[in-house]
Motif scaffolding. Sequence first.
Motif, PDB file in Angstrom:
ATOM      1  N   LEU A  26      42.394  50.774  34.183  1.00  0.00           N
ATOM      2  CA  LEU A  26      41.450  51.001  35.285  1.00  0.00           C
ATOM      3  C   LEU A  26      41.884  50.221  36.509  1.00  0.00           C
ATOM      4  O   LEU A  26      42.035  48.989  36.453  1.00  0.00           O
ATOM      5  N   GLY A  27      42.085  50.923  37.609  1.00  0.00           N
ATOM      6  CA  GLY A  27      42.338  50.262  38.881  1.00  0.00           C
ATOM      7  C   GLY A  27      41.037  49.682  39.409  1.00  0.00           C
ATOM      8  O   GLY A  27      40.072  49.460  38.659  1.00  0.00           O
ATOM      9  N   THR A  28      41.014  49.476  40.710  1.00  0.00           N
ATOM     10  CA  THR A  28      39.847  48.836  41.338  1.00  0.00           C
ATOM     11  C   THR A  28      39.575  49.517  42.673  1.00  0.00           C
ATOM     12  O   THR A  28      40.508  49.939  43.347  1.00  0.00           O
ATOM     13  N   GLY A  29      38.291  49.594  43.024  1.00  0.00           N
ATOM     14  CA  GLY A  29      37.959  50.115  44.352  1.00  0.00           C
ATOM     15  C   GLY A  29      36.894  51.192  44.298  1.00  0.00           C
ATOM     16  O   GLY A  29      36.432  51.590  43.220  1.00  0.00           O
ATOM     17  N   SER A  30      36.545  51.679  45.488  1.00  0.00           N
ATOM     18  CA  SER A  30      35.433  52.614  45.583  1.00  0.00           C
ATOM     19  C   SER A  30      35.798  54.004  45.058  1.00  0.00           C
ATOM     20  O   SER A  30      34.915  54.757  44.633  1.00  0.00           O
ATOM     21  N   THR A  31      37.072  54.366  45.074  1.00  0.00           N
ATOM     22  CA  THR A  31      37.479  55.663  44.524  1.00  0.00           C
ATOM     23  C   THR A  31      37.524  55.589  43.001  1.00  0.00           C
ATOM     24  O   THR A  31      37.028  56.496  42.307  1.00  0.00           O
ATOM     25  N   VAL A  32      38.088  54.494  42.501  1.00  0.00           N
ATOM     26  CA  VAL A  32      38.141  54.290  41.048  1.00  0.00           C
ATOM     27  C   VAL A  32      36.732  54.210  40.461  1.00  0.00           C
ATOM     28  O   VAL A  32      36.505  54.617  39.317  1.00  0.00           O
ATOM     29  N   TYR A  33      35.787  53.717  41.246  1.00  0.00           N
ATOM     30  CA  TYR A  33      34.393  53.652  40.785  1.00  0.00           C
ATOM     31  C   TYR A  33      33.940  55.017  40.252  1.00  0.00           C
ATOM     32  O   TYR A  33      33.354  55.117  39.171  1.00  0.00           O
ATOM     33  N   TYR A  34      34.254  56.066  41.020  1.00  0.00           N
ATOM     34  CA  TYR A  34      33.817  57.405  40.600  1.00  0.00           C
ATOM     35  C   TYR A  34      34.548  57.862  39.341  1.00  0.00           C
ATOM     36  O   TYR A  34      33.972  58.562  38.501  1.00  0.00           O
ATOM     37  N   PHE A  35      35.808  57.464  39.233  1.00  0.00           N
ATOM     38  CA  PHE A  35      36.575  57.788  38.024  1.00  0.00           C
ATOM     39  C   PHE A  35      35.915  57.137  36.801  1.00  0.00           C
ATOM     40  O   PHE A  35      35.717  57.780  35.765  1.00  0.00           O
ATOM     41  N   ILE A  36      35.568  55.871  36.937  1.00  0.00           N
ATOM     42  CA  ILE A  36      34.969  55.157  35.791  1.00  0.00           C
ATOM     43  C   ILE A  36      33.601  55.771  35.441  1.00  0.00           C
ATOM     44  O   ILE A  36      33.283  55.947  34.261  1.00  0.00           O
TER      45      ILE A  36
END
Length: 227
Positions: A26-36
């Motif tokens: 898992l990366g980090t950030g506001s885009t990755v938030y939606y992925f998670i």
Amino acid sequence: MDKELLKKRAGEKAAEWIEDGMLVGLGTGSTVYYFIEKLIHLCKEGLNITVVSSSIRSFEQAQKGGIPTANMNTVTQIDITIDGADEIDCQKRMIKGGGGALLREKILANSSKEMVVIVDESKVVEKLGKRALPVEILPFGYSATIEKIQVLGFRGEMRTTNEGKFYITDNGNYIYDILFQELRESPEEDHDRLIHVPGVLETGFFFNLAGRVLIGESSGNLKQLDK
Ligand code: 5RP
């Protein structure tokens, strides 16, 4: 189309590429938030995966959502890592670390069979360097480290919190954000010069790491660059 929606689309599309049994970075950030968030949903529906995380923030989101987590210290190879970027060019060279997680993100990306990058179209650039380049530096002797960086011709500022204190990474280090005067002709050379300064732990330049790239375009289209 709203930027948040573009990020959400890219994040959710990447989640479709996650398969049963995978170890996912898992990366980090506001885009990755939606992925998670999408992964949490898929896991509740029966997807069976384990994740390792590039930040406390992403770790906590996954854990709260009930996704099984592994300790990165027990892992040597990750099947796929999904992460965002601050800038990406046509050679898939990137600037990362806007969220302060560049060092762990690079370790994950470098340990992955594939790093998938998810961005909205504002991150796609012809040349890197409009946005700041985050450099993670050791707190010990940081003034001397910055002086050496400046002698190389780079200028920047210490990243601070809203309270005006130095920003501390999950690794307990500082970030010096380099502000370029010009777009970068040879970011590899910049990286090579910076990484050899004692006290510099990592730069936010990512080269030869990105596999597939998903770009949320304002037209509503989701563009995919292959590996
Ligand atoms: C964090 C990062 C992020 O991937 C990058 O800052 C992009 O974040 P966002 O998706 O919020 O725009 O490198 O260290």
